[in-house]
Design a protein around this motif. Sequence first.
Motif, PDB file in Angstrom:
ATOM      1  N   VAL A 286       0.849  -1.182   0.000  1.00 43.48           N
ATOM      2  CA  VAL A 286       0.000   0.000   0.000  1.00 43.48           C
ATOM      3  C   VAL A 286       0.890   1.239   0.000  1.00 43.48           C
ATOM      4  O   VAL A 286       2.017   1.209   0.491  1.00 43.48           O
ATOM      5  CB  VAL A 286      -0.983   0.029   1.197  1.00 43.48           C
ATOM      6  CG1 VAL A 286      -1.961  -1.109   1.134  1.00 43.48           C
ATOM      7  CG2 VAL A 286      -0.255   0.047   2.508  1.00 43.48           C
TER       8      VAL A 286
ATOM      9  N   ARG B 208      -7.369   5.514   6.461  1.00 41.73           N
ATOM     10  CA  ARG B 208      -7.071   4.730   5.258  1.00 41.73           C
ATOM     11  C   ARG B 208      -7.266   3.236   5.482  1.00 41.73           C
ATOM     12  O   ARG B 208      -6.841   2.415   4.687  1.00 41.73           O
ATOM     13  CB  ARG B 208      -5.621   4.967   4.821  1.00 41.73           C
ATOM     14  CG  ARG B 208      -5.284   6.393   4.463  1.00 41.73           C
ATOM     15  CD  ARG B 208      -5.971   6.789   3.156  1.00 41.73           C
ATOM     16  NE  ARG B 208      -5.623   8.114   2.733  1.00 41.73           N
ATOM     17  CZ  ARG B 208      -4.740   8.410   1.800  1.00 41.73           C
ATOM     18  NH1 ARG B 208      -4.076   7.455   1.201  1.00 41.73           N
ATOM     19  NH2 ARG B 208      -4.510   9.661   1.477  1.00 41.73           N
ATOM     20  N   TYR B 209      -7.887   2.858   6.583  1.00 44.48           N
ATOM     21  CA  TYR B 209      -8.008   1.458   6.980  1.00 44.48           C
ATOM     22  C   TYR B 209      -9.012   0.677   6.138  1.00 44.48           C
ATOM     23  O   TYR B 209      -8.802  -0.486   5.827  1.00 44.48           O
ATOM     24  CB  TYR B 209      -8.411   1.399   8.466  1.00 44.48           C
ATOM     25  CG  TYR B 209      -8.495   0.010   9.021  1.00 44.48           C
ATOM     26  CD1 TYR B 209      -7.364  -0.660   9.455  1.00 44.48           C
ATOM     27  CD2 TYR B 209      -9.720  -0.635   9.112  1.00 44.48           C
ATOM     28  CE1 TYR B 209      -7.446  -1.934   9.968  1.00 44.48           C
ATOM     29  CE2 TYR B 209      -9.812  -1.915   9.633  1.00 44.48           C
ATOM     30  CZ  TYR B 209      -8.666  -2.557  10.054  1.00 44.48           C
ATOM     31  OH  TYR B 209      -8.746  -3.821  10.559  1.00 44.48           O
TER      32      TYR B 209
ATOM     33  N   THR C  93       1.357   6.868   1.710  1.00 43.82           N
ATOM     34  CA  THR C  93       0.354   7.828   2.172  1.00 43.82           C
ATOM     35  C   THR C  93      -0.658   7.181   3.113  1.00 43.82           C
ATOM     36  O   THR C  93      -1.286   7.862   3.906  1.00 43.82           O
ATOM     37  CB  THR C  93      -0.410   8.457   0.995  1.00 43.82           C
ATOM     38  OG1 THR C  93      -1.066   7.414   0.256  1.00 43.82           O
ATOM     39  CG2 THR C  93       0.525   9.221   0.074  1.00 43.82           C
ATOM     40  N   HIS C  94      -0.784   5.869   3.054  1.00 41.18           N
ATOM     41  CA  HIS C  94      -1.713   5.148   3.923  1.00 41.18           C
ATOM     42  C   HIS C  94      -1.170   5.035   5.354  1.00 41.18           C
ATOM     43  O   HIS C  94      -1.876   4.622   6.256  1.00 41.18           O
ATOM     44  CB  HIS C  94      -2.005   3.768   3.358  1.00 41.18           C
ATOM     45  CG  HIS C  94      -2.843   3.809   2.115  1.00 41.18           C
ATOM     46  ND1 HIS C  94      -2.483   4.528   1.013  1.00 41.18           N
ATOM     47  CD2 HIS C  94      -4.018   3.222   1.817  1.00 41.18           C
ATOM     48  CE1 HIS C  94      -3.405   4.375   0.078  1.00 41.18           C
ATOM     49  NE2 HIS C  94      -4.352   3.592   0.541  1.00 41.18           N
ATOM     50  N   TYR C  95       0.091   5.389   5.532  1.00 44.83           N
ATOM     51  CA  TYR C  95       0.732   5.358   6.848  1.00 44.83           C
ATOM     52  C   TYR C  95       0.937   6.778   7.396  1.00 44.83           C
ATOM     53  O   TYR C  95       1.758   6.979   8.280  1.00 44.83           O
ATOM     54  CB  TYR C  95       2.086   4.648   6.761  1.00 44.83           C
ATOM     55  CG  TYR C  95       1.966   3.167   6.488  1.00 44.83           C
ATOM     56  CD1 TYR C  95       1.846   2.261   7.524  1.00 44.83           C
ATOM     57  CD2 TYR C  95       1.966   2.686   5.190  1.00 44.83           C
ATOM     58  CE1 TYR C  95       1.736   0.895   7.279  1.00 44.83           C
ATOM     59  CE2 TYR C  95       1.851   1.319   4.932  1.00 44.83           C
ATOM     60  CZ  TYR C  95       1.743   0.439   5.985  1.00 44.83           C
ATOM     61  OH  TYR C  95       1.617  -0.898   5.734  1.00 44.83           O
TER      62      TYR C  95
ATOM     63  N   CYS D 112     -10.197  -0.189   2.965  1.00 43.57           N
ATOM     64  CA  CYS D 112      -9.679  -0.129   1.596  1.00 43.57           C
ATOM     65  C   CYS D 112     -10.748   0.147   0.545  1.00 43.57           C
ATOM     66  O   CYS D 112     -10.526   0.924  -0.386  1.00 43.57           O
ATOM     67  CB  CYS D 112      -8.960  -1.427   1.261  1.00 43.57           C
ATOM     68  SG  CYS D 112      -7.694  -1.869   2.469  1.00 43.57           S
TER      69      CYS D 112
ATOM     70  N   LEU E 140      -1.132   1.466   9.711  1.00 44.58           N
ATOM     71  CA  LEU E 140      -2.084   2.139   8.821  1.00 44.58           C
ATOM     72  C   LEU E 140      -2.799   3.271   9.528  1.00 44.58           C
ATOM     73  O   LEU E 140      -3.177   3.149  10.686  1.00 44.58           O
ATOM     74  CB  LEU E 140      -3.154   1.156   8.362  1.00 44.58           C
ATOM     75  CG  LEU E 140      -2.923   0.344   7.122  1.00 44.58           C
ATOM     76  CD1 LEU E 140      -4.148  -0.497   6.826  1.00 44.58           C
ATOM     77  CD2 LEU E 140      -2.577   1.193   5.944  1.00 44.58           C
TER      78      LEU E 140
END
Length: 120
Positions: free
Chosen positions: A64, A84-85, A67-69, A87, A80
């Motif tokens: 992923v 953003r969790y 940016t999801h982190y 999906c 995460l």
Amino acid sequence: MLEEREPEPLYGVEDRSLRPVREYPMQPPTIPHRIDNYQVDLNANRCMACHARTRVGETQAIMVSVTHYMDREGNFLGDLSPRRYFCTQCHVPQTDAPSRVGNTFVDMSDLIRGSRQRSE
């Protein structure tokens, strides 16, 4: 009086080994495989079993985006981001269903190219 309709057929999910071109910057990629019965809820995120940073070496899935982190302020998190969790709020599988409505979408590159040609 209500009329009973014929149910829609079940369309196949595209299963591609090649990545499709994205139509605009920051477009979320589609999911190129079936996700039937994937658990994505407060208790578990089945997507991360393959797509987490720590799993991609083993699974060869695409990690992923970083940016999801990140949190809203751009700080990197150890896991995460809660925003953003889930999906499938951005990423969806594509099916081979026929298009229900017309589409006049023009790719950004074509728009820019057309604009340059008109100004010359």
